[in-house]
Design a protein around this motif. Structure first.
Motif, PDB file in Angstrom:
ATOM      1  N   THR A  38    -103.327 -54.209   7.089  1.00 18.92           N
ATOM      2  CA  THR A  38    -101.984 -54.489   7.604  1.00 18.92           C
ATOM      3  C   THR A  38    -101.304 -55.508   6.696  1.00 18.92           C
ATOM      4  N   VAL A  39     -99.989 -55.400   6.607  1.00 14.02           N
ATOM      5  CA  VAL A  39     -99.210 -56.322   5.793  1.00 14.02           C
ATOM      6  C   VAL A  39     -97.809 -56.434   6.389  1.00 14.02           C
ATOM      7  N   SER A  40     -97.269 -57.635   6.398  1.00 14.10           N
ATOM      8  CA  SER A  40     -95.903 -57.842   6.876  1.00 14.10           C
ATOM      9  C   SER A  40     -94.948 -57.641   5.718  1.00 14.10           C
ATOM     10  N   PHE A  41     -93.933 -56.827   5.949  1.00 12.63           N
ATOM     11  CA  PHE A  41     -92.945 -56.548   4.915  1.00 12.63           C
ATOM     12  C   PHE A  41     -91.573 -56.921   5.436  1.00 12.63           C
ATOM     13  N   VAL A  42     -90.815 -57.692   4.650  1.00 17.61           N
ATOM     14  CA  VAL A  42     -89.513 -58.188   5.077  1.00 17.61           C
ATOM     15  C   VAL A  42     -88.395 -57.462   4.338  1.00 17.61           C
ATOM     16  N   VAL A  43     -87.441 -56.955   5.097  1.00 14.55           N
ATOM     17  CA  VAL A  43     -86.220 -56.378   4.541  1.00 14.55           C
ATOM     18  C   VAL A  43     -85.102 -57.385   4.786  1.00 14.55           C
ATOM     19  N   GLN A  44     -84.512 -57.893   3.708  1.00 15.23           N
ATOM     20  CA  GLN A  44     -83.446 -58.878   3.833  1.00 15.23           C
ATOM     21  C   GLN A  44     -82.101 -58.168   4.013  1.00 15.23           C
ATOM     22  N   PRO A  45     -81.129 -58.842   4.642  1.00 17.12           N
ATOM     23  CA  PRO A  45     -79.792 -58.254   4.782  1.00 17.12           C
ATOM     24  C   PRO A  45     -79.206 -57.875   3.431  1.00 17.12           C
ATOM     25  N   GLY A  46     -78.612 -56.705   3.351  1.00 13.88           N
ATOM     26  CA  GLY A  46     -77.956 -56.268   2.132  1.00 13.88           C
ATOM     27  C   GLY A  46     -78.853 -55.507   1.169  1.00 13.88           C
ATOM     28  N   GLU A  47     -80.141 -55.434   1.445  1.00 12.20           N
ATOM     29  CA  GLU A  47     -81.044 -54.713   0.546  1.00 12.20           C
ATOM     30  C   GLU A  47     -80.945 -53.207   0.775  1.00 12.20           C
ATOM     31  N   GLY A  48     -80.826 -52.447  -0.309  1.00 11.43           N
ATOM     32  CA  GLY A  48     -80.751 -50.996  -0.246  1.00 11.43           C
ATOM     33  C   GLY A  48     -82.088 -50.352  -0.559  1.00 11.43           C
ATOM     34  N   GLY A  53     -87.629 -50.284  -2.208  1.00 16.42           N
ATOM     35  CA  GLY A  53     -88.717 -49.576  -2.863  1.00 16.42           C
ATOM     36  C   GLY A  53     -89.441 -50.453  -3.872  1.00 16.42           C
ATOM     37  N   ASP A  54     -88.682 -51.197  -4.670  1.00 15.21           N
ATOM     38  CA  ASP A  54     -89.285 -52.108  -5.649  1.00 15.21           C
ATOM     39  C   ASP A  54     -90.153 -53.157  -4.958  1.00 15.21           C
ATOM     40  N   ASN A  55     -89.656 -53.684  -3.837  1.00  8.15           N
ATOM     41  CA  ASN A  55     -90.418 -54.698  -3.101  1.00  8.15           C
ATOM     42  C   ASN A  55     -91.671 -54.101  -2.466  1.00  8.15           C
ATOM     43  N   LEU A  56     -91.580 -52.861  -2.013  1.00  6.83           N
ATOM     44  CA  LEU A  56     -92.755 -52.182  -1.462  1.00  6.83           C
ATOM     45  C   LEU A  56     -93.823 -52.008  -2.535  1.00  6.83           C
ATOM     46  N   VAL A  57     -93.404 -51.633  -3.727  1.00  6.38           N
ATOM     47  CA  VAL A  57     -94.344 -51.479  -4.839  1.00  6.38           C
ATOM     48  C   VAL A  57     -94.998 -52.820  -5.164  1.00  6.38           C
ATOM     49  N   ALA A  58     -94.212 -53.888  -5.151  1.00  8.69           N
ATOM     50  CA  ALA A  58     -94.730 -55.221  -5.479  1.00  8.69           C
ATOM     51  C   ALA A  58     -95.825 -55.651  -4.514  1.00  8.69           C
ATOM     52  N   GLN A  59     -95.774 -55.168  -3.280  1.00 11.24           N
ATOM     53  CA  GLN A  59     -96.790 -55.507  -2.291  1.00 11.24           C
ATOM     54  C   GLN A  59     -97.846 -54.414  -2.147  1.00 11.24           C
ATOM     55  N   ASP A  60     -97.804 -53.434  -3.045  1.00  5.36           N
ATOM     56  CA  ASP A  60     -98.764 -52.322  -3.051  1.00  5.36           C
ATOM     57  C   ASP A  60     -98.756 -51.562  -1.720  1.00  5.36           C
TER      58      ASP A  60
END
Length: 344
Positions: A38-48, A53-60
């Motif tokens: 399990t991993v917590s993933f944060v989507v910030q306001p304004g992110e498309g 996708g880039d942030n998801l890759v960075a967290q594998d």
């Protein structure tokens, strides 16, 4: 020979591309899913989708941003990924990640970033925008602050809507949201060594003035100057805090300028030029640092302070009105070099 080698290289390159396409080697890599851990993933306001996708890759969480974007385009059906924190898995398939972020497999929350020094009305605006809960519901709660454990003299929730980054479950009510924020304010007061409810209210009021009047490096010094002004033997200002920030709060605006009439108006219960002692309550949401400073003020000889440069936050302190007047003149000189409206 050169021509022959060039032709040969071209043939080899073309054959390589053909074989890669034939064998599917040009296809975007994707994890098979469903993922692990399990991993917590944060989507910030304004992110498309691309940045997400880039942030998801960075967290594998996904293999490639391209595959995630492709999956999103195929499956979103007009839906958008909302800001918030999502509980996800490592090495998910792109499709699985999309479903999680669209609410079909993850835990969505309402994200709200509440900065320090915001007034109650400003905080409510952020909460409304984040949660979609009507403003009237928050305002109704503010009319009954004692329901959240505030002392009888509290006139609203002002000061108790503790700043920070919040991730409220999507089903949270206005009452639950306010309760969490108020509880955080009480926790900050307890952490600062202030447990008596009446003392907490006064400390929070002082902290809100410190937050509005000073940079973090000067919190403790300003807190000490405020304590000096509140002392019974203070003959320098005779119990008057003389804070511009409190006056403008009572006037319902934010400004660096006050007229003599506004400073003399005793009807403004937040007017610390005309009314001795603390105002009737906090004037904004102080940070934990400001609260700690208010609870533990520095032992200083000062009664006056003025920020002489609004860009750097440089603040000068003095023990006499004559010395303070020189620093005020320095501030006014600085304002004279600024664009119109900078010091309004």
């Amino acid at each position: 020979m050169v021509v022959v080698l060039a032709v040969f290289a071209g043939v080899v390159f073309g054959l390589t591309l053909f074989l890669r396409d034939l064998l599917g080697m040009n296809e975007t890599k994707d994890y098979p899913g469903p993922g692990e851990g399990t991993v917590s993933f944060v989507v910030q306001p304004g992110e498309g989708p691309l940045l997400i996708g880039d942030n998801l890759v960075a967290q594998d969480i996904v293999a490639t941003s391209k595959k995630f974007v492709e999956a999103f385009q195929q499956e979103a059906d007009g839906r958008e990924i909302q800001p918030g924190t999502y509980e996800m898995r490592f090495q998910m398939s792109a499709s699985g990640a999309v479903n999680a972020l669209l609410g079909d497999g993850g835990t969505a929350v309402h994200y709200a970033a509440v900065a320090r020094d915001l007034r109650q009305s400003e905080t409510f605006d952020i909460l409304v925008q984040s949660t979609g809960i009507p403003l009237a519901e928050f305002e109704a709660l503010a009319a009954s602050p004692q329901a959240f454990g505030l002392p009888e003299k509290a006139v609203s929730l002002e000061g108790y809507l503790f700043p920070g980054e919040y991730r409220f479950p999507v089903e949270s009510t206005a009452t639950e949201i306010v309760t969490e924020m108020v509880d955080n304010a009480f926790a900050a007061l307890e952490e600062s060594g202030v447990s008596d409810p009446s003392a907490q209210y006064d400390v929070l009021t002082k902290a809100s003035i410190i937050q509005a009047e000073a940079g973090e490096a000067d919190y403790a010094t300003v807190a000490g100057a405020i304590e000096n002004r509140l002392r019974a033997d203070n003959t320098e200002t005779n119990g008057l805090i003389q804070s511009d920030a409190t006056v403008t709060y009572g006037l319902g605006r934010k400004s660096y300028n006050l007229t003599p009439e506004e400073k003399a108006d005793k009807g403004n219960r937040y007017n610390t030029y005309a009314n001795p002692g603390l105002p009737v309550g906090p004037i904004g949401s102080p940070s934990i640092e400001a609260i700690k400073a208010a609870a533990n003020p520095a032992n200083v000889p000062y009664f006056y302070w003025v920020t002489v440069n609004l860009d750097t936050g440089k603040t000068e302190f003095s023990s006499t009105l004559a010395e303070h007047a020189r620093y005020v003149a320095e501030y006014q000189e600085w304002c004279g070099t600024q664009d119109a409206g900078r010091c309004e």
